[in-house]
Scaffold this motif. Structure first.
Motif, PDB file in Angstrom:
ATOM      1  N   THR A  45     -96.987  87.739  90.392  1.00  0.00           N
ATOM      2  CA  THR A  45     -97.260  86.670  90.180  1.00  0.00           C
ATOM      3  C   THR A  45     -97.376  87.078  88.418  1.00  0.00           C
ATOM      4  N   PRO A  46     -97.258  86.190  87.990  1.00  0.00           N
ATOM      5  CA  PRO A  46     -97.432  86.955  85.888  1.00  0.00           C
ATOM      6  C   PRO A  46     -99.537  86.582  86.284  1.00  0.00           C
ATOM      7  N   GLY A  47     -99.366  88.243  86.155  1.00  0.00           N
ATOM      8  CA  GLY A  47    -100.633  89.153  85.369  1.00  0.00           C
ATOM      9  C   GLY A  47    -101.728  88.553  86.765  1.00  0.00           C
ATOM     10  N   LEU A  48    -101.121  89.157  87.900  1.00  0.00           N
ATOM     11  CA  LEU A  48    -101.603  89.779  88.974  1.00  0.00           C
ATOM     12  C   LEU A  48    -100.724  90.325  90.299  1.00  0.00           C
ATOM     13  N   THR A  49    -101.314  90.470  90.662  1.00  0.00           N
ATOM     14  CA  THR A  49    -100.839  91.076  92.407  1.00  0.00           C
ATOM     15  C   THR A  49    -101.189  90.985  93.604  1.00  0.00           C
ATOM     16  N   THR A  50    -100.637  90.419  94.604  1.00  0.00           N
ATOM     17  CA  THR A  50    -102.564  90.127  95.977  1.00  0.00           C
ATOM     18  C   THR A  50    -100.878  90.334  97.228  1.00  0.00           C
ATOM     19  N   TRP A  51    -101.885  91.037  98.072  1.00  0.00           N
ATOM     20  CA  TRP A  51    -101.049  91.773  99.391  1.00  0.00           C
ATOM     21  C   TRP A  51    -101.816  90.911 100.675  1.00  0.00           C
ATOM     22  N   TYR A  52    -101.257  90.676 101.701  1.00  0.00           N
ATOM     23  CA  TYR A  52    -101.819  89.951 102.610  1.00  0.00           C
ATOM     24  C   TYR A  52    -101.424  91.226 103.829  1.00  0.00           C
ATOM     25  N   VAL A  53    -102.151  91.140 105.527  1.00  0.00           N
ATOM     26  CA  VAL A  53    -101.819  91.414 106.103  1.00  0.00           C
ATOM     27  C   VAL A  53    -101.819  90.280 107.043  1.00  0.00           C
ATOM     28  N   ASP A  54    -100.824  89.664 108.070  1.00  0.00           N
ATOM     29  CA  ASP A  54    -100.629  88.860 108.858  1.00  0.00           C
ATOM     30  C   ASP A  54    -101.324  87.750 107.766  1.00  0.00           C
ATOM     31  N   ASP A  55    -101.431  87.329 107.083  1.00  0.00           N
ATOM     32  CA  ASP A  55    -101.597  85.647 105.907  1.00  0.00           C
ATOM     33  C   ASP A  55    -103.423  85.844 105.553  1.00  0.00           C
ATOM     34  N   VAL A  56    -103.594  87.204 105.845  1.00  0.00           N
ATOM     35  CA  VAL A  56    -105.514  88.079 105.558  1.00  0.00           C
ATOM     36  C   VAL A  56    -105.344  88.379 103.857  1.00  0.00           C
ATOM     37  N   GLU A  57    -105.791  87.917 102.941  1.00  0.00           N
ATOM     38  CA  GLU A  57    -105.118  88.818 101.662  1.00  0.00           C
ATOM     39  C   GLU A  57    -106.390  90.057 101.880  1.00  0.00           C
ATOM     40  N   VAL A  58    -106.152  91.170 101.718  1.00  0.00           N
ATOM     41  CA  VAL A  58    -106.894  92.499 101.670  1.00  0.00           C
ATOM     42  C   VAL A  58    -107.015  93.280 100.205  1.00  0.00           C
ATOM     43  N   ALA A  59    -106.420  92.528  99.402  1.00  0.00           N
ATOM     44  CA  ALA A  59    -106.510  93.420  98.225  1.00  0.00           C
ATOM     45  C   ALA A  59    -105.649  92.225  96.710  1.00  0.00           C
ATOM     46  N   ARG A  60    -106.295  92.279  95.737  1.00  0.00           N
ATOM     47  CA  ARG A  60    -105.414  91.423  94.600  1.00  0.00           C
ATOM     48  C   ARG A  60    -105.861  92.324  93.091  1.00  0.00           C
ATOM     49  N   ILE A  61    -105.210  93.028  92.433  1.00  0.00           N
ATOM     50  CA  ILE A  61    -104.925  93.532  91.583  1.00  0.00           C
ATOM     51  C   ILE A  61    -104.732  92.515  90.145  1.00  0.00           C
ATOM     52  N   ALA A  62    -105.361  92.240  89.141  1.00  0.00           N
ATOM     53  CA  ALA A  62    -104.953  91.993  87.928  1.00  0.00           C
ATOM     54  C   ALA A  62    -104.533  92.614  86.359  1.00  0.00           C
TER      55      ALA A  62
END
Length: 395
Positions: A258-275
């Motif tokens: 998404t604008p200004g951000l990447t977010t990763w999930y495993v089975d709907d649990v957020e595991v990492a995000r990096i701006a």
């Protein structure tokens, strides 16, 4: 006391009334008490993803590899590096327009020295992308898509699929997948915008190193190192999979760009995000399984192999492609608003089929499930008037 503090100090009955007046007029609450209606993509003006980086997207695609027994078969590995890139697709599935209009089968090699520490010639081959029968006990699908990499006597044979379009600009990608096999390989899904200058590369990665602990996954906004080889720590995260899972188990891996951000999930649990270094410009989508004997992949033992296996892959995305832009404009002309009908793939009871969350305007829409969804809404000024009126009566 200012108006905000006055609202906070309202009696419970008034607070409830104010909340009711606001929420009851929000478009998404118009169908309160009813399940969202199953619909199809032709009825959706846009899609709203669910998560910590919710965003509206224009397009939806779903690739289902779970029930394709007519295409299943494991091809023998091609032992010759010269003929391997020119191999035919492994089944007619990869000749279907549904596939070929969206994906390309990789056939390049690393002879250009893109990774200077590589010690093994790596050759991508269409022969390493195939539909495979699921023979595990109590299987959760009949078949799945496999990307294979194997170390041979003289080279590493590898697999890659790449989007035909390089016009993706923001997306939510989900796949039910697992990685199995020997140490010394990488399996990955990522967005990619290349450049001759390392600093200008734009890339968001989900990477699994088969030499790592089986619950460890790497998430990165590339580049994660400089031309001098220095590590850029802000660009990457190491995360463990939730709920005691490891990457040999089936799980839903998700990348939201998404604008200004990447977010990763495993089975709907957020595991990492990096701006830091989040991609800014149009990109490709790539899935691969590979090794080159370098420091990152490790050196796979001869005749060992590793596999990325995918049951399904689903995408919400925006696009700058001219054809997609024209289609979006036609939709806006028909609907009067490109986001007139808001759909979801997160709230659906049927994988791959969207549901209608709400439709702006006074009309009603019947979804494929036959349920009617009220779509009337009150203008914002009307909400404000009702709230202020209630406050004057009760304060």
């Amino acid at each position: 006391m200012g108006p905000i503090r006055r609202i906070l100090c309202l009696p419970t009955s008034l607070s409830s009334l104010v909340f009711f007046l606001v929420s009851a007029t929000a478009p998404g609450i118009a169908a309160a008490g009813k399940d969202p209606a199953l619909t199809d993509d032709s009825q959706c003006g846009c899609y709203l993803n669910k998560g910590n980086s919710s965003t509206y997207f224009t397009y939806h695609r779903f690739f289902d590899f779970r029930s394709l027994p007519q295409y299943a078969g494991v091809p023998a590995v091609i032992q010759d590096a010269e003929s391997s890139p020119d191999a035919d697709p492994t089944s007619d599935y990869f000749k279907r327009d549904e596939w070929s209009s969206f994906w390309l089968l990789g056939s390049w090699n690393n002879s250009n020295g893109a990774r200077p520490d590589a010690t093994v010639t790596m050759v991508n081959s269409p022969n390493n992308v195939y539909i495979e029968a699921n023979t595990e006990p109590d299987p959760s699908s009949q078949t799945y898509l496999t990307l294979r990499t194997q170390r041979l006597s003289d080279f590493q044979t590898a697999a890659e699929i790449e989007s035909a379009s390089s016009g993706f600009k923001y997306l939510s990608l989900r796949m039910r997948a697992r990685t199995v096999g020997a140490a010394g390989a990488i399996t990955a899904v990522f967005t990619y915008r290349g450049s001759d200058m390392l600093a200008d590369v734009q890339e968001s990665d989900l990477e699994i190193r088969t030499a790592d602990k089986r619950n460890l996954v790497h998430y990165t906004n590339q580049p994660a190192y400089t031309d001098d080889g220095d590590v850029v720590p802000e660009a990457t995260r190491k995360a463990t999979m939730p709920h005691g899972l490891d990457w040999t188990a089936w799980a839903i891996h998700r990348l939201d760009w998404t604008p200004g951000l990447t977010t990763w999930y495993v089975d709907d649990v957020e595991v990492a995000r990096i701006a830091f270094q989040a991609p800014r410009d149009e990109s490709n989508i790539i899935l691969n399984a590979w090794s080159d004997g370098g420091r990152w992949t490790g050196n796979m033992t001869r005749f060992d192999a590793a596999y990325l296996q995918v049951q399904w892959l689903e995408l919400l995305y925006n696009s700058t492609d001219p054809d997609e832009t024209k289609r979006s404009r036609r939709r806006q002309q028909q609907d009067g608003d490109g986001c007139n009908a808001v759909c979801s793939i997160d709230e659906t009871p049927e994988l791959g089929t969207p549901v209608l969350l709400w439709k702006n305007g006074p009309s009603q829409v019947n979804g494929a499930g036959g349920r009617s969804v009220s779509t009337g809404s009150v203008p914002t000024w009307g909400v404000v008037v009702m709230v202020l009126f209630a406050m004057e009566l009760l304060i």
